[in-house]
Scaffold this motif. Structure first.
Motif, PDB file in Angstrom:
ATOM      1  N   GLU A  92      -1.991   3.186   7.816  1.00  0.00           N
ATOM      2  CA  GLU A  92      -2.230   2.352   8.986  1.00  0.00           C
ATOM      3  C   GLU A  92      -2.994   3.146  10.048  1.00  0.00           C
ATOM      4  O   GLU A  92      -2.575   3.302  11.199  1.00  0.00           O
ATOM      5  CB  GLU A  92      -0.918   1.768   9.513  1.00  0.00           C
ATOM      6  N   ALA A  93      -4.149   3.635   9.610  1.00  0.00           N
ATOM      7  CA  ALA A  93      -4.966   4.500  10.469  1.00  0.00           C
ATOM      8  C   ALA A  93      -5.383   3.797  11.749  1.00  0.00           C
ATOM      9  O   ALA A  93      -5.501   4.439  12.805  1.00  0.00           O
ATOM     10  CB  ALA A  93      -6.201   4.967   9.694  1.00  0.00           C
ATOM     11  N   ASP A  94      -5.627   2.497  11.697  1.00  0.00           N
ATOM     12  CA  ASP A  94      -6.041   1.791  12.905  1.00  0.00           C
ATOM     13  C   ASP A  94      -4.948   1.815  13.966  1.00  0.00           C
ATOM     14  O   ASP A  94      -5.228   1.945  15.155  1.00  0.00           O
ATOM     15  CB  ASP A  94      -6.453   0.353  12.582  1.00  0.00           C
ATOM     16  N   LYS A 127       0.808  -1.217   0.000  1.00  0.00           N
ATOM     17  CA  LYS A 127       0.000   0.000   0.000  1.00  0.00           C
ATOM     18  C   LYS A 127       0.845   1.273   0.000  1.00  0.00           C
ATOM     19  O   LYS A 127       0.340   2.333  -0.383  1.00  0.00           O
ATOM     20  CB  LYS A 127      -0.961   0.012   1.181  1.00  0.00           C
ATOM     21  N   THR A 128       2.129   1.192   0.392  1.00  0.00           N
ATOM     22  CA  THR A 128       2.956   2.398   0.358  1.00  0.00           C
ATOM     23  C   THR A 128       3.031   2.964  -1.049  1.00  0.00           C
ATOM     24  O   THR A 128       2.877   4.176  -1.263  1.00  0.00           O
ATOM     25  CB  THR A 128       4.373   2.109   0.890  1.00  0.00           C
ATOM     26  N   LEU A 129       3.242   2.119  -2.043  1.00  0.00           N
ATOM     27  CA  LEU A 129       3.242   2.608  -3.422  1.00  0.00           C
ATOM     28  C   LEU A 129       1.838   2.892  -3.919  1.00  0.00           C
ATOM     29  O   LEU A 129       1.662   3.698  -4.834  1.00  0.00           O
ATOM     30  CB  LEU A 129       3.940   1.603  -4.350  1.00  0.00           C
ATOM     31  N   ALA A 130       0.830   2.251  -3.328  1.00  0.00           N
ATOM     32  CA  ALA A 130      -0.544   2.520  -3.739  1.00  0.00           C
ATOM     33  C   ALA A 130      -0.888   3.993  -3.520  1.00  0.00           C
ATOM     34  O   ALA A 130      -1.499   4.639  -4.366  1.00  0.00           O
ATOM     35  CB  ALA A 130      -1.521   1.621  -2.978  1.00  0.00           C
ATOM     36  N   PHE A 131      -0.493   4.529  -2.365  1.00  0.00           N
ATOM     37  CA  PHE A 131      -0.742   5.961  -2.162  1.00  0.00           C
ATOM     38  C   PHE A 131       0.442   6.805  -2.613  1.00  0.00           C
ATOM     39  O   PHE A 131       0.276   7.930  -3.067  1.00  0.00           O
ATOM     40  CB  PHE A 131      -1.099   6.263  -0.694  1.00  0.00           C
ATOM     41  N   GLY A 132       1.658   6.248  -2.506  1.00  0.00           N
ATOM     42  CA  GLY A 132       2.845   7.045  -2.773  1.00  0.00           C
ATOM     43  C   GLY A 132       2.993   7.454  -4.220  1.00  0.00           C
ATOM     44  O   GLY A 132       3.336   8.618  -4.523  1.00  0.00           O
ATOM     45  N   LEU A 133       2.729   6.548  -5.152  1.00  0.00           N
ATOM     46  CA  LEU A 133       2.859   6.898  -6.569  1.00  0.00           C
ATOM     47  C   LEU A 133       1.849   7.967  -6.956  1.00  0.00           C
ATOM     48  O   LEU A 133       2.172   8.923  -7.671  1.00  0.00           O
ATOM     49  CB  LEU A 133       2.677   5.648  -7.435  1.00  0.00           C
ATOM     50  N   ALA A 164       7.484   5.851   9.570  1.00  0.00           N
ATOM     51  CA  ALA A 164       7.790   7.071   8.821  1.00  0.00           C
ATOM     52  C   ALA A 164       9.067   6.901   8.006  1.00  0.00           C
ATOM     53  O   ALA A 164       9.131   7.280   6.829  1.00  0.00           O
ATOM     54  CB  ALA A 164       7.921   8.255   9.778  1.00  0.00           C
ATOM     55  N   GLN A 165      10.096   6.342   8.624  1.00  0.00           N
ATOM     56  CA  GLN A 165      11.349   6.145   7.910  1.00  0.00           C
ATOM     57  C   GLN A 165      11.187   5.140   6.781  1.00  0.00           C
ATOM     58  O   GLN A 165      11.746   5.299   5.691  1.00  0.00           O
ATOM     59  CB  GLN A 165      12.435   5.671   8.872  1.00  0.00           C
ATOM     60  N   GLN A 166      10.401   4.100   7.037  1.00  0.00           N
ATOM     61  CA  GLN A 166      10.157   3.089   6.009  1.00  0.00           C
ATOM     62  C   GLN A 166       9.462   3.707   4.798  1.00  0.00           C
ATOM     63  O   GLN A 166       9.833   3.453   3.649  1.00  0.00           O
ATOM     64  CB  GLN A 166       9.302   1.966   6.577  1.00  0.00           C
ATOM     65  N   VAL A 167       8.437   4.509   5.056  1.00  0.00           N
ATOM     66  CA  VAL A 167       7.705   5.150   3.959  1.00  0.00           C
ATOM     67  C   VAL A 167       8.622   6.106   3.201  1.00  0.00           C
ATOM     68  O   VAL A 167       8.636   6.123   1.958  1.00  0.00           O
ATOM     69  CB  VAL A 167       6.462   5.891   4.504  1.00  0.00           C
ATOM     70  N   SER A 168       9.396   6.882   3.936  1.00  0.00           N
ATOM     71  CA  SER A 168      10.303   7.828   3.278  1.00  0.00           C
ATOM     72  C   SER A 168      11.334   7.101   2.419  1.00  0.00           C
ATOM     73  O   SER A 168      11.606   7.502   1.277  1.00  0.00           O
ATOM     74  CB  SER A 168      11.022   8.683   4.331  1.00  0.00           C
TER      75      SER A 168
END
Length: 465
Positions: A186-188, A83-89, A117-121
């Motif tokens: 990961e809102a939950d 999902k990181t690329l799902a929103f990131g792209l 945060a670091q993982q997403v970045s």
């Protein structure tokens, strides 16, 4: 030249606080079969190909068409689903070509922990560079003035934990009135950690007609509150069952004698390959880590009592294989992403189904296989059965003892490199399973049982079993 945010595709900016509905034709877009079908910029596609990102995962295929079109998206997907690329792209493509003013980012990604945060970045950085989009990461535990300087220099995208972002906003080092796209990842987890008031306060400050992308493994009451208050006519996408159980993941419950818990956990830790082990408290994590290191196992502790540089260094050691066992508490391990991590061990069973799913989500990521093993003493069986049922998990239950072949078959357990499983004369199971983090006081019967179990384990070691 600085440019203020312009109208996003499919999102109306009327100048007021009322958000408007996206065009009807943007609804129910079919999933895409390839990234080429999305019309992504050539520079981005080239970078993706170079990194081996050639086919979209299900959550990416389901959400990217609408996210790129400016629709609000509500995605249910477990950790490790892509999902990181799902929103990131989508976020990067829709931000590319714009320039943020000082202290005024154009896109925001809110996450629950510093590690996430670091993982997403890290995941988004190569794509941001390909599109000439400036990325800043703001989290607690690191120098706030340095992060403020990044924002002052200008950053189109900010990846942040809610607490640190709220601090920067209150100091007027960050203004949210130009944010066009907001992601809740990961809102939950954010709600579970008590960040709901801060997240809601941040969302109240970004323009009401901006785009919202919310991803969560579960959609419970608090997440539903965020959806109802801050998303407008979202496209729903779910690629996992509500329980977020994973078909490529094996679930094992190992029933053990309390006096044999330390020895069993130590043998699992001594296996070949990396393993992530969960305990309830910081004190228990530190005690068990010291014991493993004394036994010759390359182990390191991860919990909120460590400074952010320490946590970052420990994670890097684990990712690189210099440390083979990461002993962690729930909160500290959220957001961990390690390739080819095939075993997660609940030395202390989690308190509820959510924690079990989040812990287990560290393995079997992105279609890979993995196992989750939970050590359970007789007095814990009823609670663990209830928790597993709520999680939608039907584990394989096996009674084991340290030194047995069954334990090795399931986990790869082996004798630790130096000496027997226990260290010194300390009670081997003290601190494991005590939610208070204080050593448990042994009864005479328990002490006798422990000593007998230790003697059996030592005898098995001498026989080379």
């Amino acid at each position: 030249m600085n440019a203020k945010p312009s109208s996003a595709t499919g999102v109306s900016r009327s100048g007021g606080s009322q958000r408007t509905t996206a065009p009807p034709e943007s609804a129910d877009r079919p999933p895409v079969a390839s990234f080429d079908a999305l019309g992504l910029p050539p520079a981005l596609l080239k970078t993706m190909t170079g990194l081996g990102v050639t086919e979209p995962f299900p959550i990416q295929a389901a959400t990217l068409p609408d996210a790129l079109a400016g629709r609000d998206v509500l995605g249910r997907a477990r950790t490790g689903s892509g999902k990181t690329l799902a929103f990131g792209l989508a976020l990067l493509v829709r931000t590319a070509g714009l320039r943020a003013e000082s202290k005024r980012p154009l896109a925001l990604v809110l996450v629950s922990t510093r590690e996430l945060a670091q993982q997403v970045s890290d995941a988004l950085t190569p794509y941001a560079q390909a599109l000439n989009v400036r990325l800043a990461t703001v989290v607690g535990g690191l120098a706030i003035n340095r992060q403020a300087a990044q924002l002052r220099d200008g950053a189109e995208v900010v990846v942040a934990t809610p607490g640190r972002l709220a601090d920067l906003v209150s100091r007027r080092d960050c203004h949210l009135n130009h944010v066009r796209i907001t992601v809740l990842d990961e809102a939950d987890q954010m709600c579970d950690l008590g960040f709901l008031p801060q997240v809601s306060g941040i969302l109240d400050q970004v323009p009401a007609d901006g785009q919202r992308l919310l991803f969560s493994a579960t959609l419970d009451r608090d997440v539903d509150q965020l959806v109802r208050s801050h998303l407008h006519d979202p496209v729903h996408a779910s690629v996992d069952p509500a329980s977020a159980s994973v078909t490529t993941m094996e679930h094992h419950v190992l029933t053990i004698h309390p006096a044999d818990k330390y020895a069993t956990a130590t043998e699992i830790a001594a296996r070949d390959g990396r393993v992530l082990m969960f305990l309830d408290t910081k004190a228990a994590v530190d005690r068990f880590t010291r014991h493993l290191r004394a036994s010759g196992v390359r182990a390191a502790a991860l919990h909120s009592g460590k400074s952010q540089p320490q946590r970052t260094h420990t994670l890097a050691q684990f990712v690189e294989g210099r440390v083979t066992v990461l002993v962690a508490t729930n909160v500290a391990a959220r957001g961990i992403h390690v390739e080819a991590l095939d075993l997660v061990v609940n030395v202390d069973p989690p308190a509820d189904a959510k924690d079990y799913l989040h812990r287990g989500g560290r393995t079997a990521r992105a279609g890979q296989s993995g196992s989750v093993v939970t050590l359970v003493t007789p007095d814990q069986r009823r609670e663990v059965n209830r928790m597993m049922s709520e999680a939608g998990i039907r584990p394989t239950v096996t009674p084991v003892r340290s030194g047995e072949q069954k334990l090795t078959t399931i986990t790869g357990a082996k004798r630790p490199p130096t000496g027997p499983q226990t260290s010194g004369g300390n009670a081997p199971f003290r601190g494991l399973g005590a939610r208070s983090g204080r050593p448990a006081k042994e009864s005479r019967k328990t002490a006798e049982a422990r000593k007998a179990a230790e003697a059996r384990a030592a005898a098995r070691v001498r026989k080379g079993r």
